[in-house]
Write a protein that holds these residues in place. Sequence first.
Motif, PDB file in Angstrom:
ATOM      1  N   GLU A 260     -49.234 103.783  15.836  1.00 12.68           N
ATOM      2  CA  GLU A 260     -48.501 102.532  15.978  1.00 12.68           C
ATOM      3  C   GLU A 260     -48.375 101.865  14.617  1.00 12.68           C
ATOM      4  OE1 GLU A 260     -50.205  99.837  18.737  1.00 12.68           O
ATOM      5  OE2 GLU A 260     -49.615 100.980  20.501  1.00 12.68           O
ATOM      6  N   PHE A 261     -47.161 101.423  14.297  1.00 11.04           N
ATOM      7  CA  PHE A 261     -46.950 100.534  13.160  1.00 11.04           C
ATOM      8  C   PHE A 261     -46.766  99.123  13.707  1.00 11.04           C
ATOM      9  CE2 PHE A 261     -44.439 104.301  11.289  1.00 11.04           C
ATOM     10  CZ  PHE A 261     -45.596 104.889  10.799  1.00 11.04           C
ATOM     11  N   ASN A 262     -47.388  98.174  13.067  1.00 10.39           N
ATOM     12  CA  ASN A 262     -47.165  96.778  13.416  1.00 10.39           C
ATOM     13  C   ASN A 262     -46.529  96.080  12.238  1.00 10.39           C
ATOM     14  OD1 ASN A 262     -49.968  97.484  15.050  1.00 10.39           O
ATOM     15  ND2 ASN A 262     -48.477  96.334  16.223  1.00 10.39           N
ATOM     16  N   LEU A 263     -45.439  95.359  12.499  1.00 11.56           N
ATOM     17  CA  LEU A 263     -44.678  94.686  11.459  1.00 11.56           C
ATOM     18  C   LEU A 263     -44.693  93.190  11.709  1.00 11.56           C
ATOM     19  CD1 LEU A 263     -43.422  97.642  11.935  1.00 11.56           C
ATOM     20  CD2 LEU A 263     -41.372  96.735  10.868  1.00 11.56           C
TER      21      LEU A 263
ATOM     22  N   GLY B 160     -48.152  86.073  12.634  1.00  9.03           N
ATOM     23  CA  GLY B 160     -46.814  85.967  13.239  1.00  9.03           C
ATOM     24  C   GLY B 160     -46.759  86.598  14.607  1.00  9.03           C
ATOM     25  N   PHE B 161     -47.528  86.068  15.539  1.00  9.15           N
ATOM     26  CA  PHE B 161     -47.653  86.685  16.855  1.00  9.15           C
ATOM     27  C   PHE B 161     -46.312  86.805  17.563  1.00  9.15           C
ATOM     28  CE2 PHE B 161     -48.452  86.204  21.476  1.00  9.15           C
ATOM     29  CZ  PHE B 161     -49.154  87.381  21.677  1.00  9.15           C
TER      30      PHE B 161
ATOM     31  N   ILE C   2     -55.723  91.588  14.715  1.00 14.84           N
ATOM     32  CA  ILE C   2     -56.056  90.162  14.750  1.00 14.84           C
ATOM     33  C   ILE C   2     -55.373  89.440  13.597  1.00 14.84           C
ATOM     34  CG2 ILE C   2     -57.913  88.486  14.481  1.00 14.84           C
ATOM     35  CD1 ILE C   2     -59.707  90.429  16.059  1.00 14.84           C
ATOM     36  N   ALA C   3     -55.464  90.013  12.408  1.00 15.97           N
ATOM     37  CA  ALA C   3     -54.840  89.390  11.238  1.00 15.97           C
ATOM     38  C   ALA C   3     -53.328  89.330  11.377  1.00 15.97           C
ATOM     39  CB  ALA C   3     -55.220  90.159   9.970  1.00 15.97           C
ATOM     40  N   MET C   4     -52.721  90.432  11.831  1.00 24.81           N
ATOM     41  CA  MET C   4     -51.267  90.469  11.940  1.00 24.81           C
ATOM     42  C   MET C   4     -50.755  89.468  12.972  1.00 24.81           C
ATOM     43  SD  MET C   4     -49.933  92.623   9.762  1.00 24.81           S
ATOM     44  CE  MET C   4     -48.417  93.392  10.336  1.00 24.81           C
TER      45      MET C   4
ATOM     46  N   ALA D 219     -48.249  97.530   2.747  1.00 23.87           N
ATOM     47  CA  ALA D 219     -48.864  97.924   4.015  1.00 23.87           C
ATOM     48  C   ALA D 219     -50.377  97.917   3.884  1.00 23.87           C
ATOM     49  CB  ALA D 219     -48.391  99.311   4.434  1.00 23.87           C
ATOM     50  N   VAL D 220     -51.019  97.754   5.029  1.00 19.22           N
ATOM     51  CA  VAL D 220     -52.471  97.864   5.125  1.00 19.22           C
ATOM     52  C   VAL D 220     -52.787  98.922   6.172  1.00 19.22           C
ATOM     53  CG1 VAL D 220     -54.627  96.710   5.754  1.00 19.22           C
ATOM     54  CG2 VAL D 220     -52.869  95.459   4.474  1.00 19.22           C
ATOM     55  N   VAL D 221     -53.648  99.851   5.810  1.00 19.08           N
ATOM     56  CA  VAL D 221     -54.154 100.838   6.762  1.00 19.08           C
ATOM     57  C   VAL D 221     -55.562 100.425   7.145  1.00 19.08           C
ATOM     58  CG1 VAL D 221     -54.847 103.238   7.106  1.00 19.08           C
ATOM     59  CG2 VAL D 221     -52.722 102.709   5.894  1.00 19.08           C
ATOM     60  N   SER D 222     -55.753 100.125   8.436  1.00 17.79           N
ATOM     61  CA  SER D 222     -57.070  99.715   8.908  1.00 17.79           C
ATOM     62  C   SER D 222     -57.748 100.879   9.619  1.00 17.79           C
ATOM     63  CB  SER D 222     -56.951  98.505   9.845  1.00 17.79           C
ATOM     64  OG  SER D 222     -56.172  98.829  10.972  1.00 17.79           O
ATOM     65  N   MET D 223     -59.031 100.699   9.887  1.00 15.03           N
ATOM     66  CA  MET D 223     -59.795 101.773  10.503  1.00 15.03           C
ATOM     67  C   MET D 223     -59.750 101.747  12.019  1.00 15.03           C
ATOM     68  SD  MET D 223     -60.911 103.621   8.033  1.00 15.03           S
ATOM     69  CE  MET D 223     -59.491 103.184   7.009  1.00 15.03           C
TER      70      MET D 223
END
Length: 357
Positions: free
Chosen positions: A167-170, A292-293, A286-288, A275-279
Amino acid sequence: MSPSSSQTPGVTSAKPRIAVLLGDPSGIGPEMAVKLLARQRNLDAARVLLIADPVVLASGERIAGEKLSPLRVDSLDAMRFEDGRPTLLARDWMEGREPLLGESNGHSGRASFEALELATLAVRRGQAEGILFAPLNKHSLRLGGLVHEDELRYMQERFAVEGFVCEFNLTGSLWTSRVTSHIPLKDVASHITVQGVSDAVKIIANALQRAGVAQPRIAVTGLNPHAGDGGSIGMEEIEIIAPAIEQLRAEGLDARGPFSPDTVFIGARRGDVDAVVSMYHDQGQIAMKLMGFEQGVTLHGGLPVPVATSASGSAFDIAGKGIAKIEGLQQAFDLCVRMASGAPAHTAAQTAAEAAA
């Protein structure tokens, strides 16, 4: 998969065929989808195949205060389109039951799962170039028959896609991907591997390049607090994540880190990276969502066609109230249409600017 150049009755130009799903009948999805399709510009931008139970569609229309005028067909074999109207492929998955709003249940889960199955079949048959779905609920999907980790892994199997999907979240101009997704937290550490980190970075780098970012700048988080604090709070950063980043840099990618998970999004929001790749899931989500929910977009990366939705969930707490906002779903629709049409993809910043105009 490119859009078909063949014309159907009533169609004056080749537009991408987008399968649109109402999402979970018990949540805000039907309301959101109806509001989206009530905007004439969306019906002018694509040939919309609305796959829905008529009872659920009627519920969404009542809640949204909008009435659609679809062209109804009985099967994919009979599918046709008219300009400016959605085509409705109707199925009686709810068996006449009104959706039970505000909670997970098997009837709603079955309806949303069966709609997803029919949409993937349309893609496999070459009858749709993209899928847009209003928010689903994973618990309901499982009650309705889903046995996979999530809908992305289900579609990966349906499309026979091998390798890494994500999944990509923008949100705004910032993209994220993650190494692990919908698994219990207790299992995350065992799923962090050099290959997994590398795959998560490469898949989002490729997507960003297709979106016009020639050399994506990608921040990689650590797994542990303070990115392990030199090994005193965990060794994954030293033994797995840093070696993966070193390997990626040797291959020419601008991968950076590992960064402390609690501060990486400060620089990302400032524009230091693309971009940020999280684990794991919540480390990035949460941050994204805080940034801008209501405007967030989720794009399923690695599939043969664009599959997009809004980043907001099924929101059972406001189901039926008519107050659901659709900015995220609108941006997801726009992105899906552009990608399905083969047009040059916009960056997330361009998408946000268009939505604000």
